[in-house]
Scaffold this motif. Structure first.
Motif, PDB file in Angstrom:
ATOM      1  N   GLU A 212      12.115 -18.389 -13.950  1.00  0.00           N
ATOM      2  CA  GLU A 212      10.811 -18.026 -13.396  1.00  0.00           C
ATOM      3  C   GLU A 212      10.950 -17.569 -11.948  1.00  0.00           C
ATOM      4  OE1 GLU A 212       6.531 -17.693 -13.067  1.00  0.00           O
ATOM      5  OE2 GLU A 212       8.079 -17.404 -14.584  1.00  0.00           O
ATOM      6  N   ALA A 213      11.797 -18.255 -11.187  1.00  0.00           N
ATOM      7  CA  ALA A 213      12.033 -17.829  -9.801  1.00  0.00           C
ATOM      8  C   ALA A 213      12.591 -16.410  -9.756  1.00  0.00           C
ATOM      9  CB  ALA A 213      12.978 -18.804  -9.102  1.00  0.00           C
ATOM     10  N   ASN A 214      13.550 -16.117 -10.631  1.00  0.00           N
ATOM     11  CA  ASN A 214      14.154 -14.775 -10.644  1.00  0.00           C
ATOM     12  C   ASN A 214      13.114 -13.704 -10.974  1.00  0.00           C
ATOM     13  OD1 ASN A 214      16.695 -15.726  -9.980  1.00  0.00           O
ATOM     14  ND2 ASN A 214      17.352 -15.929 -12.112  1.00  0.00           N
ATOM     15  N   ARG A 215      12.221 -14.004 -11.912  1.00  0.00           N
ATOM     16  CA  ARG A 215      11.162 -13.058 -12.258  1.00  0.00           C
ATOM     17  C   ARG A 215      10.304 -12.753 -11.035  1.00  0.00           C
ATOM     18  NH1 ARG A 215       5.732 -12.884 -14.034  1.00  0.00           N
ATOM     19  NH2 ARG A 215       5.417 -15.110 -13.625  1.00  0.00           N
ATOM     20  N   LEU A 216      10.002 -13.785 -10.272  1.00  0.00           N
ATOM     21  CA  LEU A 216       9.131 -13.596  -9.112  1.00  0.00           C
ATOM     22  C   LEU A 216       9.876 -12.975  -7.936  1.00  0.00           C
ATOM     23  CD1 LEU A 216       7.049 -16.866  -9.402  1.00  0.00           C
ATOM     24  CD2 LEU A 216       6.334 -14.538  -9.963  1.00  0.00           C
ATOM     25  N   TYR A 217      11.166 -13.241  -7.803  1.00  0.00           N
ATOM     26  CA  TYR A 217      11.941 -12.527  -6.776  1.00  0.00           C
ATOM     27  C   TYR A 217      11.857 -11.020  -7.028  1.00  0.00           C
ATOM     28  CZ  TYR A 217      14.238 -16.742  -4.898  1.00  0.00           C
ATOM     29  OH  TYR A 217      14.510 -17.950  -4.298  1.00  0.00           O
ATOM     30  N   MET A 218      12.005 -10.620  -8.281  1.00  0.00           N
ATOM     31  CA  MET A 218      11.952  -9.194  -8.614  1.00  0.00           C
ATOM     32  C   MET A 218      10.555  -8.628  -8.357  1.00  0.00           C
ATOM     33  SD  MET A 218      15.005  -8.492  -9.388  1.00  0.00           S
ATOM     34  CE  MET A 218      14.774  -6.831 -10.019  1.00  0.00           C
ATOM     35  N   ARG A 219       9.524  -9.378  -8.716  1.00  0.00           N
ATOM     36  CA  ARG A 219       8.150  -8.920  -8.478  1.00  0.00           C
ATOM     37  C   ARG A 219       7.846  -8.786  -6.996  1.00  0.00           C
ATOM     38  NH1 ARG A 219       2.957 -10.177 -11.612  1.00  0.00           N
ATOM     39  NH2 ARG A 219       2.382 -11.234  -9.686  1.00  0.00           N
ATOM     40  N   SER A 220       8.488  -9.611  -6.189  1.00  0.00           N
ATOM     41  CA  SER A 220       8.176  -9.631  -4.753  1.00  0.00           C
ATOM     42  C   SER A 220       8.733  -8.424  -4.002  1.00  0.00           C
ATOM     43  CB  SER A 220       8.723 -10.914  -4.125  1.00  0.00           C
ATOM     44  OG  SER A 220      10.142 -10.855  -3.970  1.00  0.00           O
ATOM     45  N   GLU A 221       9.802  -7.830  -4.521  1.00  0.00           N
ATOM     46  CA  GLU A 221      10.548  -6.850  -3.724  1.00  0.00           C
ATOM     47  C   GLU A 221       9.748  -5.619  -3.307  1.00  0.00           C
ATOM     48  OE1 GLU A 221      14.374  -5.901  -5.195  1.00  0.00           O
ATOM     49  OE2 GLU A 221      15.169  -7.896  -4.757  1.00  0.00           O
ATOM     50  N   PRO A 222       8.890  -5.027  -4.154  1.00  0.00           N
ATOM     51  CA  PRO A 222       8.136  -3.863  -3.689  1.00  0.00           C
ATOM     52  C   PRO A 222       7.251  -4.152  -2.481  1.00  0.00           C
ATOM     53  CG  PRO A 222       8.044  -4.015  -6.082  1.00  0.00           C
ATOM     54  CD  PRO A 222       8.649  -5.294  -5.591  1.00  0.00           C
ATOM     55  N   GLY A 223       6.865  -5.412  -2.306  1.00  0.00           N
ATOM     56  CA  GLY A 223       6.023  -5.761  -1.166  1.00  0.00           C
ATOM     57  C   GLY A 223       6.724  -5.598   0.161  1.00  0.00           C
ATOM     58  N   VAL A 224       8.056  -5.710   0.159  1.00  0.00           N
ATOM     59  CA  VAL A 224       8.792  -5.582   1.417  1.00  0.00           C
ATOM     60  C   VAL A 224       8.587  -4.199   2.013  1.00  0.00           C
ATOM     61  CG1 VAL A 224      11.055  -5.761   2.516  1.00  0.00           C
ATOM     62  CG2 VAL A 224      10.481  -7.269   0.596  1.00  0.00           C
ATOM     63  N   GLY A 225       8.461  -3.178   1.144  1.00  0.00           N
ATOM     64  CA  GLY A 225       8.262  -1.818   1.624  1.00  0.00           C
ATOM     65  C   GLY A 225       6.933  -1.601   2.321  1.00  0.00           C
ATOM     66  N   ARG A 226       6.003  -2.533   2.167  1.00  0.00           N
ATOM     67  CA  ARG A 226       4.695  -2.429   2.832  1.00  0.00           C
ATOM     68  C   ARG A 226       4.667  -3.189   4.163  1.00  0.00           C
ATOM     69  NH1 ARG A 226      -0.303  -1.047  -0.764  1.00  0.00           N
ATOM     70  NH2 ARG A 226       0.684   0.495  -2.127  1.00  0.00           N
ATOM     71  N   LEU A 227       5.785  -3.803   4.510  1.00  0.00           N
ATOM     72  CA  LEU A 227       5.875  -4.519   5.775  1.00  0.00           C
ATOM     73  C   LEU A 227       6.355  -3.569   6.866  1.00  0.00           C
ATOM     74  CD1 LEU A 227       7.563  -7.816   4.530  1.00  0.00           C
ATOM     75  CD2 LEU A 227       5.115  -7.331   4.762  1.00  0.00           C
ATOM     76  N   PRO A 228       6.147  -3.924   8.134  1.00  0.00           N
ATOM     77  CA  PRO A 228       6.687  -3.094   9.209  1.00  0.00           C
ATOM     78  C   PRO A 228       8.190  -2.896   9.044  1.00  0.00           C
ATOM     79  CG  PRO A 228       5.185  -4.731  10.098  1.00  0.00           C
ATOM     80  CD  PRO A 228       5.377  -5.069   8.652  1.00  0.00           C
ATOM     81  N   LEU A 229       8.665  -1.711   9.368  1.00  0.00           N
ATOM     82  CA  LEU A 229      10.063  -1.357   9.156  1.00  0.00           C
ATOM     83  C   LEU A 229      11.020  -2.373   9.757  1.00  0.00           C
ATOM     84  CD1 LEU A 229      12.018   0.842   8.096  1.00  0.00           C
ATOM     85  CD2 LEU A 229      11.838   1.931  10.345  1.00  0.00           C
ATOM     86  N   THR A 230      10.732  -2.834  10.967  1.00  0.00           N
ATOM     87  CA  THR A 230      11.662  -3.731  11.655  1.00  0.00           C
ATOM     88  C   THR A 230      11.651  -5.147  11.093  1.00  0.00           C
ATOM     89  OG1 THR A 230       9.936  -4.126  13.317  1.00  0.00           O
ATOM     90  CG2 THR A 230      11.605  -2.446  13.829  1.00  0.00           C
ATOM     91  N   SER A 231      10.639  -5.475  10.274  1.00  0.00           N
ATOM     92  CA  SER A 231      10.566  -6.821   9.696  1.00  0.00           C
ATOM     93  C   SER A 231      11.224  -6.913   8.328  1.00  0.00           C
ATOM     94  CB  SER A 231       9.101  -7.265   9.575  1.00  0.00           C
ATOM     95  OG  SER A 231       8.499  -7.393  10.839  1.00  0.00           O
TER      96      SER A 231
END
Length: 344
Positions: A212-231
């Motif tokens: 379940e953790a692995n499934r959510l790690y994968m789901r989380s990744e597109p959100g990183v692209g919506r964060l400020p570049l330096t973060s």
């Protein structure tokens, strides 16, 4: 602004208490790293007081009072409290987010157990996703899709922690594995506490948590692209440092009872390098449609609170107040030396 002396205290608290976050924070820009260190210090010290304190109910009730003082603009005269009050003012931190964390710690204080995986996600939402949502606020991110993915990451990290600590928790007579899973395996909770072993049944439960953790790690990744570049590198680093724990557990046959898995400094250094590469890659690749996935039902209230900070929300709902009534009763019982039963 956070007083430099208070910030130094918070930095040392994280250096000693959270190796994974301390390593990941090195890749955050200073304008995010400093308030993040202060936030984690307040949250981590509160969590430690509940986990390792002699009187858990009293520790949570004390945290409730500290949170009230911080939001009143009159924090307790302690570095972490003063720093947290500064964060509230500077970033307009929605109170519902630390209140959710407080509720999760209150569940720990009454030794609540979780029947299903959904119940466990609800707990993880409070003690981990609430921190992820607060991190987004520190980055000035209020986008609901980014917040949903940050909450996915929080649940994933907490499930990894739970999977890693099964044996340690059992020896302390704590249980976070879904109780329905134990019933299905024909296991008795008290017998497991008395003699915790890495049986095939327990290993399968650890494996299910990590899946379940692995499934959510994968789901989380597109959100990183919506964060400020330096973060982005710092968030990828946090994701990979925790995920590495689960991968190491898998290589050891999902045995988290007879050993406690941790990652080495050299391994973390390699993960920081990987995070820099991945942050650069996500900046030049098309955005995944997964970014639009609905929030987990268990974290939707956090997304709403962070995305709409001006919405009127109760300071404490009746559900939370009921937990505090239980805590106060347990605190009185502890002071009187009465036996206390774990709460289902």
């Amino acid at each position: 602004m956070i007083d430099p002396a208070d910030l130094d205290h918070c930095r040392e608290a994280i250096r000693e208490g959270s190796y994974s976050f301390h390593a990941a924070s090195k890749l955050l820009p200073e304008r995010v790293r400093d308030p993040a260190l202060a936030l984690y210090a307040f949250c981590r010290l509160a969590d430690d007081e509940v986990d390792f304190g002699v009187h858990k109910p009293a520790a949570v009730l004390d945290l409730r009072d500290r949170l009230d003082l911080a939001y009143a603009g009159t924090p307790r005269n302690a570095p972490a409290d003063r720093a947290f009050a500064a964060i509230i003012e500077e970033f307009d931190m929605p109170r519902a987010l630390p209140e959710a964390l407080l509720e999760g710690l209150a569940w720990d204080g009454i030794e609540r157990r979780y029947a299903t995986l959904s119940d466990l996600r609800s707990y993880s939402a409070r003690v981990a996703s609430a921190v992820g949502a607060m991190m987004c606020v520190l980055m000035r991110v209020r986008d609901e899709h980014a917040l949903a993915r940050a909450c996915d990451l929080g649940v994933a990290m907490q499930l990894t922690n739970i999977a890693r600590d099964v044996g340690e928790d059992a020896r302390a007579r704590r249980l976070y594995l879904p109780t329905d899973w134990l019933k299905d395996a024909g296991m008795d909770e008290e017998q497991f506490f008395d003699d915790p072993r890495p049986t095939p049944e327990v290993r399968r439960m650890v494996k299910r948590l990590l899946a379940e953790a692995n499934r959510l790690y994968m789901r989380s990744e597109p959100g990183v692209g919506r964060l400020p570049l330096t973060s982005r590198p710092g968030i990828f680093a946090a994701r990979h440092c925790y995920d590495a724990i689960g991968r190491k557990l898998a290589r050891r046959g999902y045995d988290s009872v007879s050993q406690r898995v941790c990652t080495t400094g050299r391994h973390k250094l390699g993960l920081l390098g990987l995070s820099l590469v991945r942050a650069a890659w996500v900046s030049i690749t098309p955005e995944s449609a997964v970014i639009y996935a609905k929030p987990l039902p268990e974290v939707a209230f956090l997304v709403d609170a962070a995305a709409h900070p001006d919405a009127r929300q109760p300071v404490r709902g009746e559900q939370v107040l009921n937990v505090f009534r239980q805590l106060e009763a347990r605190d009185r019982a502890e002071q009187m030396g009465s036996p206390i039963q774990a709460t289902a």
